[in-house]
Motif scaffolding. Structure first.
Motif: not given
Lengths: 214, 214
Positions: A167, B213-214, B203-210, A79
């Motif tokens: 995303v 951490d994978r 930034i928001e969507a990325s926080k939710q998806v990533f 992230h």
């Protein structure tokens, strides 16, 4: 593969490849003889990332170096790495009127309130928040500062929907490098796609509202 | 009012006002003596329109002249006049890769199909449609041509919502000149507002998806 094949596969000239190696953006190839090096798929992926950042994202070599360092640091959370790349592709809108002035101060408050209302986690001083404040201040400076809050909210709603689609699309990439390249490309070209669609949609909406002339 | 006051009220220098008059963008003032002219509110409105087009819209003087002629022609329908202004503020995305090539040909088909699916009235060769095709071709040229149709549809949905809000806001203006100025300003600065909001939403969507951490 040799440097000539790497150049053909990526469309990057041999001289530019050597330049990227000197600048520390691309790892050197494996030396197979005193004056010959061998490159592999990791170099192809890295070159594609570098070209996406420079050609599409318009990033400087110094900015690319920082993003590449984040990509190469396994301890850097995904992230955070994406955030580092995204911060560099924030559009810099050259506002009307040079000095920041009162409009920008007021616009920053408007933006901070919006971020707060929507529960976004972005800090108000982030590049994206500042870019938004500059754009809002530009509206004010050309006499359109009186747009209602509902307009900004409608934009934010649409931006949230588009961002989620972005995303989800980007998340299909597995390699960290491809992920970063997707973010840069999707951010920059996505702007152009949306701007063109907005104009097409303007034509439709305008026909509905103004079609019967006043 | 005299030219000095017109300059103060609009922030446009006296030399620039005279230049606009010479170029036929601004009607000359009413002569009150052999070397003095008087200006009124119509000049203030016209200067604001010209500045919006040049400073914000980035239009050339020649393009401004055409838009101003459309504004001044009472037989020109409102919808057509707005279209003339809008065509000049289409973003020109400098695509990756110089020659049009196969990607652009394919992208034009994609765009024509989209316009058809949505029942938009824009003709496929319009500046906005071509700008969209160039952006879609750029995605293809950097290896992201495989995005699903649903992505483009989601963008188009969002663009329609934003465009409707834009047009409703712009429609509040009564004078033809103010209407055109609003279209130019709203189109250009609206792009910057939306682009910044999209980044904040990323930034928001990325926080939710990533975020995990994978």
């Amino acid at each position: 593969m040799r440097i000539g094949e790497l150049s053909r596969r990526t469309g990057v000239s041999v001289a530019t490849i050597k330049y990227y190696v000197r600048e520390g953006l691309l790892p050197a190839g494996q030396l197979t003889s005193p004056n010959q090096a061998s490159y592999d798929e990791s170099h192809v992926r890295r070159l594609r990332l570098i070209r996406a950042m420079i050609d599409v994202g318009g990033l400087s070599v110094a900015a690319v170096r920082e993003v590449v360092a984040a990509v190469d640091d396994p301890d850097r959370p995904l992230h955070e790495m994406l955030g580092a790349a995204a911060d560099y592709v924030v559009p810099r809108y050259e506002g009307v009127g040079d000095e920041p002035g009162d409009a920008l101060v007021a616009a920053r408050v408007t933006v901070a309130e919006l971020i707060d209302r929507r529960g976004w986690h972005s800090h108000p001083g982030s590049p994206a928040a500042e870019a938004l404040a500059v754009a809002v201040a530009a509206l004010e400076n050309v006499g359109h500062g009186d747009f209602p809050e509902a307009v900004l909210e409608a934009y934010a709603d649409a931006a949230e929907r588009v961002a989620r689609v972005d995303v989800d699309y980007v998340a299909k990439n597995v390699a960290r490098e491809e992920l970063v390249a997707s973010v840069v490309v999707g951010t920059v070209i996505g702007d152009a796609v949306f701007a063109a669609l907005r104009r097409l949609a303007h034509i439709e909406a305008s026909k509905q509202v103004f079609g019967l002339d006043r």
